[in-house]
Motif scaffolding. Structure first.
Motif, PDB file in Angstrom:
ATOM      1  N   PHE B  86      -0.296   0.418   2.099  1.00 20.83           N
ATOM      2  CA  PHE B  86       0.063   0.361   0.682  1.00 20.83           C
ATOM      3  C   PHE B  86       0.336  -1.085   0.239  1.00 20.83           C
ATOM      4  CE2 PHE B  86       0.459   4.780   1.630  1.00 20.83           C
ATOM      5  CZ  PHE B  86       0.143   5.423   0.438  1.00 20.83           C
ATOM      6  N   GLU B  87       0.632  -1.255  -1.057  1.00 16.68           N
ATOM      7  CA  GLU B  87       0.770  -2.614  -1.597  1.00 16.68           C
ATOM      8  C   GLU B  87       2.064  -3.297  -1.156  1.00 16.68           C
ATOM      9  OE1 GLU B  87      -1.533  -2.411  -5.816  1.00 16.68           O
ATOM     10  OE2 GLU B  87      -0.032  -0.875  -5.422  1.00 16.68           O
ATOM     11  N   ASN B  88       3.164  -2.558  -1.231  1.00 19.10           N
ATOM     12  CA  ASN B  88       4.411  -3.155  -0.772  1.00 19.10           C
ATOM     13  C   ASN B  88       5.456  -2.115  -0.415  1.00 19.10           C
ATOM     14  OD1 ASN B  88       5.037  -2.519  -3.465  1.00 19.10           O
ATOM     15  ND2 ASN B  88       4.493  -4.608  -4.091  1.00 19.10           N
ATOM     16  N   SER B  89       6.511  -2.617   0.215  1.00 16.15           N
ATOM     17  CA  SER B  89       7.576  -1.737   0.676  1.00 16.15           C
ATOM     18  C   SER B  89       8.920  -2.339   0.273  1.00 16.15           C
ATOM     19  CB  SER B  89       7.519  -1.604   2.196  1.00 16.15           C
ATOM     20  OG  SER B  89       8.742  -1.072   2.674  1.00 16.15           O
ATOM     21  N   GLU B  94      11.865  -6.675  -0.147  1.00 14.73           N
ATOM     22  CA  GLU B  94      10.509  -6.358  -0.578  1.00 14.73           C
ATOM     23  C   GLU B  94       9.518  -7.057   0.345  1.00 14.73           C
ATOM     24  OE1 GLU B  94       9.611  -6.991  -4.706  1.00 14.73           O
ATOM     25  OE2 GLU B  94       7.475  -6.560  -4.385  1.00 14.73           O
ATOM     26  N   THR B  96       5.202  -7.351   1.508  1.00 13.79           N
ATOM     27  CA  THR B  96       3.840  -7.082   1.065  1.00 13.79           C
ATOM     28  C   THR B  96       3.048  -6.381   2.156  1.00 13.79           C
ATOM     29  OG1 THR B  96       3.976  -9.085  -0.242  1.00 13.79           O
ATOM     30  CG2 THR B  96       1.783  -8.166   0.076  1.00 13.79           C
ATOM     31  N   GLY B  99      -2.361  -3.468   0.960  1.00 13.69           N
ATOM     32  CA  GLY B  99      -2.885  -3.199  -0.381  1.00 13.69           C
ATOM     33  C   GLY B  99      -4.195  -2.420  -0.412  1.00 13.69           C
ATOM     34  N   GLU B 102      -3.194   2.130  -3.316  1.00 14.44           N
ATOM     35  CA  GLU B 102      -2.333   1.767  -4.437  1.00 14.44           C
ATOM     36  C   GLU B 102      -0.968   2.428  -4.297  1.00 14.44           C
ATOM     37  OE1 GLU B 102      -3.677   2.658  -8.454  1.00 14.44           O
ATOM     38  OE2 GLU B 102      -5.593   1.727  -7.884  1.00 14.44           O
ATOM     39  N   GLU B 104       3.582   2.020  -3.584  1.00  9.56           N
ATOM     40  CA  GLU B 104       4.616   1.345  -2.815  1.00  9.56           C
ATOM     41  C   GLU B 104       5.373   2.338  -1.942  1.00  9.56           C
ATOM     42  OE1 GLU B 104       6.638  -0.087  -6.258  1.00  9.56           O
ATOM     43  OE2 GLU B 104       8.143   1.512  -6.137  1.00  9.56           O
TER      44      GLU B 104
END
Lengths: 253, 198
Positions: B86-89, B94, B96, B99, B102, B104
């Motif tokens: 996924f894009e971020n956690s 936070e 990265t 990605g 799509e 978080e």
């Protein structure tokens, strides 16, 4: 969709074999750990726990080999405890095929060990095993060491709270008063621990009858662990799960 | 041949053996050539999201995954190996992710964490992964999850405190939040469904 309550058989291992006895005395050989692990897996065990009670370093070395062979053949989670003193010990066990490890006395002697393991591998690998009994402490329960023979001076609830804060992902609560008595889990202690624990709690110690397990779950246990009642064939894991289901708890059939 | 990406993440032995039940050749490696040749690449992952990403980068895994994605070659992310797609956690800080999917990853809203144990899945229509095992329990151990359905994907969900993604299937990407390699016979069937699709 409900998370199933777990039933976990515990195998005491030493020198590459399963041993059984009462209170670590009069140990008799009870077979090959891998074969027993497979049998329990087929009977519906939700996880397996190996407790390494080896008395020597030579015996201990065989545990890694048992973990390896078990992980190759049994596809359910495996927890290993006993003799873990460092994050490196944990790494070896995880690489060998363990999914979780449990620590007890070593964490009492050096609480930073909890942080070291959790920081490196995540709190989901770390089961804090607590041998507790009734005593004149703040909560009415104290933590013991040496299989319940000595007091650690720690209050059970305070120690569990500290353990979780430091990174324990699960609590294995062993009642030293109930252990070996087969008179049921310590329900009062379970309730007290459930109230303050933000992580799953496994009840251990005292299982004697099938109906004991549902009482522990009702008191808030997320999982129940037992050794002798399964080893000596009093009843099977399937029997326990059937009873839990009858009592309205969600299980994995 | 199935390759399990070795970037220092936890218990790979079980994963290897579990995939061997479905495939003749399973290797644990971070060799670029082998990872690119493989019919399927398994991306395991345990522990913290940021630590996993760091280890993945150090082992050259990020480039390996990017190269496979460029050729639309199948990948299978498991647990944190799913989350890093996924894009971020928002685990601790936070961080990265890769990605490729799509959305978080955030903490599950439930009184007791980790979500640890066997749970059932609300399997999405059209899922190939869950063929024959849609009613079974699978083994979860995590405190964070992706919660929003991925647009255009087959999104199967689990509920523990709230709904979150248990599995995503889109194009050549498959990912599960649970551990199929630790989910007994049901997990073995799911793995064989994936291997059979390659």
């Amino acid at each position: 969709m409900t998370l199933a309550k777990r039933v976990i058989p515990c195998l005491d291992v030493a020198g590459g074999r399963v041993v059984k006895g009462v209170n670590f005395k009069d140990l008799v050989d009870a077979g090959d750990p891998v074969e027993l692990a497979k049998k329990y897996g087929l009977e519906g065990a939700d996880e397996l726990t190996f407790l390494d009670i080896s008395a020597s370093i030579e015996e201990r070395a065989t545990t890694l080999e048992i973990v390896r062979r078990t992980a190759e053949q049994v596809f359910i989670p495996l927890t290993v405890g006993g003799g873990i003193r460092s994050a490196e010990n944990v790494n070896e066990l995880l690489r060998a095929g363990a999914d979780k490890i449990s620590i007890n006395t070593a964490a009492i002697a050096r609480p930073d060990l909890i942080n070291e393991i959790s920081d490196r591998f995540g709190n989901q690998v770390l089961v804090l095993s607590v041998d507790a009994r009734r005593a004149d402490t703040k909560s009415g329960f104290e933590v013991t060491t040496h299989g319940g023979r000595q007091s650690s001076g720690l209050d059970t609830l305070a120690w569990i709270e500290e353990g979780i804060r430091r990174g324990a992902g699960e609590i294995l609560l062993n009642s030293m008063d109930a252990d070996g008595t087969k008179s049921g889990f310590d329900i009062e202690m379970l309730k007290a621990v459930r109230e303050i624990s933000s992580v799953p709690v496994i009840a251990s110690g005292g299982a004697g009858k099938i109906s004991d397990f549902a009482l522990a779950i009702e008191a808030g246990a997320d999982a129940v662990l037992a050794a002798s009642v399964f080893h000596f064939g009093n009843f099977t894991i399937k029997d326990v799960k059937k009873d839990l289901e009858k009592c309205g708890f969600s299980i994995r059939a | 041949m199935i390759a399990i990406l070795d970037y220092g993440s936890g218990n790979l032995r079980s994963a290897q053996r579990a995939f061997e039940l479905a495939s003749d050749e399973v290797i644990v490696t971070n060799d670029v050539k082998k990872c690119l040749e493989a019919d399927g690449l398994v991306i395991p992952g345990v522990g913290a999201f940021a630590a996993c990403m760091d280890q993945l980068v150090s082992a050259g895994g990020k480039e390996i995954i990017a190269a496979r994605v460029a050729k639309s070659k199948p990948i299978f992310g498991i647990c944190v190996g799913m989350q890093i797609l996924f894009e971020n956690s928002y685990e601790k800080q936070e961080s990265t992710g890769l990605g490729l999917l799509e959305g978080e990853v955030s903490e599950i809203l439930a009184p007791i964490l980790p979500h640890m144990g066997w749970n059932t899945i609300n399997v999405a229509q059209g899922s190939k992964l869950f063929a024959g095992v849609s009613e079974e329990h699978f083994y979860f151990v995590h405190s964070y999850a992706a919660k929003n359905p991925v647009f255009g994907a087959i999104n199967s969900t689990c509920n523990y405190g709230e709904d979150f993604l248990a599995a995503v299937e889109i194009d050549f990407i498959v990912a599960t939040q649970f551990h199929p390699e630790k989910s007994g016979a049901a997990g073995a069937k799911l793995i064989s469904n994936w291997v059979g699709s390659l």
